[in-house]
Enzyme design. Structure first.
Site, PDB file in Angstrom:
ATOM      1  N   HIS A 178     -28.625  -2.497  48.768  1.00 59.82           N
ATOM      2  CA  HIS A 178     -27.957  -3.664  48.177  1.00 59.82           C
ATOM      3  C   HIS A 178     -28.963  -4.741  47.778  1.00 59.82           C
ATOM      4  CE1 HIS A 178     -27.775  -6.416  51.756  1.00 59.82           C
ATOM      5  NE2 HIS A 178     -27.312  -7.305  50.911  1.00 59.82           N
ATOM      6  N   LEU A 216     -28.983 -13.609  56.900  1.00 56.02           N
ATOM      7  CA  LEU A 216     -28.258 -12.544  56.217  1.00 56.02           C
ATOM      8  C   LEU A 216     -28.903 -11.210  56.568  1.00 56.02           C
ATOM      9  CD1 LEU A 216     -27.751 -14.144  52.696  1.00 56.02           C
ATOM     10  CD2 LEU A 216     -26.104 -14.027  54.573  1.00 56.02           C
ATOM     11  N   SER A 217     -28.198 -10.122  56.283  1.00 57.80           N
ATOM     12  CA  SER A 217     -28.773  -8.823  56.611  1.00 57.80           C
ATOM     13  C   SER A 217     -30.084  -8.610  55.867  1.00 57.80           C
ATOM     14  CB  SER A 217     -27.786  -7.689  56.301  1.00 57.80           C
ATOM     15  OG  SER A 217     -27.394  -7.714  54.946  1.00 57.80           O
ATOM     16  N   GLU A 218     -30.198  -9.103  54.616  1.00 56.41           N
ATOM     17  CA  GLU A 218     -31.462  -9.071  53.901  1.00 56.41           C
ATOM     18  C   GLU A 218     -31.635 -10.301  53.020  1.00 56.41           C
ATOM     19  OE1 GLU A 218     -30.998  -4.709  54.825  1.00 56.41           O
ATOM     20  OE2 GLU A 218     -29.697  -6.008  53.644  1.00 56.41           O
ATOM     21  N   THR A 219     -32.884 -10.715  52.892  1.00 52.97           N
ATOM     22  CA  THR A 219     -33.320 -11.752  51.961  1.00 52.97           C
ATOM     23  C   THR A 219     -34.486 -11.167  51.180  1.00 52.97           C
ATOM     24  OG1 THR A 219     -32.659 -13.550  53.444  1.00 52.97           O
ATOM     25  CG2 THR A 219     -34.287 -14.078  51.753  1.00 52.97           C
TER      26      THR A 219
END
Length: 283
Positions: free
Chosen positions: A80, A48-51
């Site tokens: 986000h 994902l774009s961020e974790t």
């Protein structure tokens, strides 16, 4: 092995009230004992774009600490992940000690407030100060216009919007121009670029944003850090009202909505969060 334990796991969709229409985020709770390498490996795996990883705070003013990883490295701050991590922490029983939730991340302390508008519940964070401001240099503008396939005069305004990730921002004449863009990532190089344009009257959002990540060759669906810095720029320059709604993700089939408000001292960046997955992960 200290890392080999079951931990609570949440996957959310941020800046939307409907799952699958915002920006997804993976959250690992109770992340004490995880090494940097283990966190980075899991972030690569989720892709994902961020974790994010929730930890006890080390600053006595904070309610919790978060570390934010992309598939390629750690970020000092991102928008986000801030709202999604706060939502996950609250849903897991977290209790703020003051009027605001106080998140500790690598950029420092970030305040998050809860907002209610009718039946709609939102979270909003106070935008951190930009690390770099001012107009973009000519050589960078030349790279941006080449990457977007635009003539130089299509860029109406431009500004550094760097609040950690390193954003550069440009403004076009309309939301339609923004939505029509096709980015040449090779020409963009390692730049993180935000593009904004105004919607015509009658749209539910006043601006359309897109976020192009040159060092990952992808477009981010809905981007809190970019919207935070763009709002500081546009409101400060008189290019946007003190309160507005931004749409993002339209070109990707998403329906992100970001609620921006300048209260006289801070810019607040708000949105809804929708739950998607709850369970456990063994790390």
């Amino acid at each position: 092995m200290s890392q080999d334990k079951t931990r609570r796991f949440t996957q959310l969709d941020v800046f939307t009230g409907r799952a699958l229409y915002g920006n997804p985020l993976a959250v690992v709770h109770d992340a004490e004992g995880l090494s940097d390498e283990r966190m980075a490996a899991f972030a690569r795996w989720t892709n994902l774009s961020e974790t994010t990883f929730l930890l006890p705070p080390t600053d006595p003013q904070a309610d919790y600490r978060v570390r934010i990883f992309t598939p390629t490295g750690e970020l000092p701050f991102a928008g986000h992940p801030t709202l999604g991590s706060c939502h996950a922490w609250l849903q897991a029983g977290g209790q703020a000690r003051g009027d605001h939730v106080v998140q500790q991340c690598e950029v420092g302390l970030v305040r998050v407030r809860r907002q209610a508008e009718g039946d709609v519940q939102r979270l909003a964070f106070a935008a951190p100060p930009r690390r770099r401001t001012g107009p973009l240099p000519d050589d960078l503008l030349a790279r941006i216009t080449a990457a977007l396939g635009l003539p130089r005069d299509a860029i109406r305004h431009h500004e550094w919007c760097d609040n950690g990730p390193g954003w550069a921002g440009v403004m076009l004449g309309s939301a339609g121009q923004v939505l029509a863009l096709q980015c040449d990532y090779a020409a963009l190089g390692d730049l993180k670029l935000g593009v904004v344009g105004p919607h015509a009257a009658g749209h539910d959002a006043q601006f359309e944003l897109r976020a192009f990540i040159g060092d990952g060759d992808y477009e981010d669906p809905v981007t809190g850090s970019l919207n935070a810095a763009v709002a500081q720029w546009l409101i400060g320059a008189g290019l946007a009202p003190a309160r507005y709604v931004a749409a993002q993700g339209t070109a990707m089939g998403r329906a992100g909505r970001v609620f921006l408000e300048h209260d006289g001292s801070d810019v607040w960046v708000g949105g809804e969060v929708a739950g998607c997955i709850e369970g456990q992960v063994r790390l």
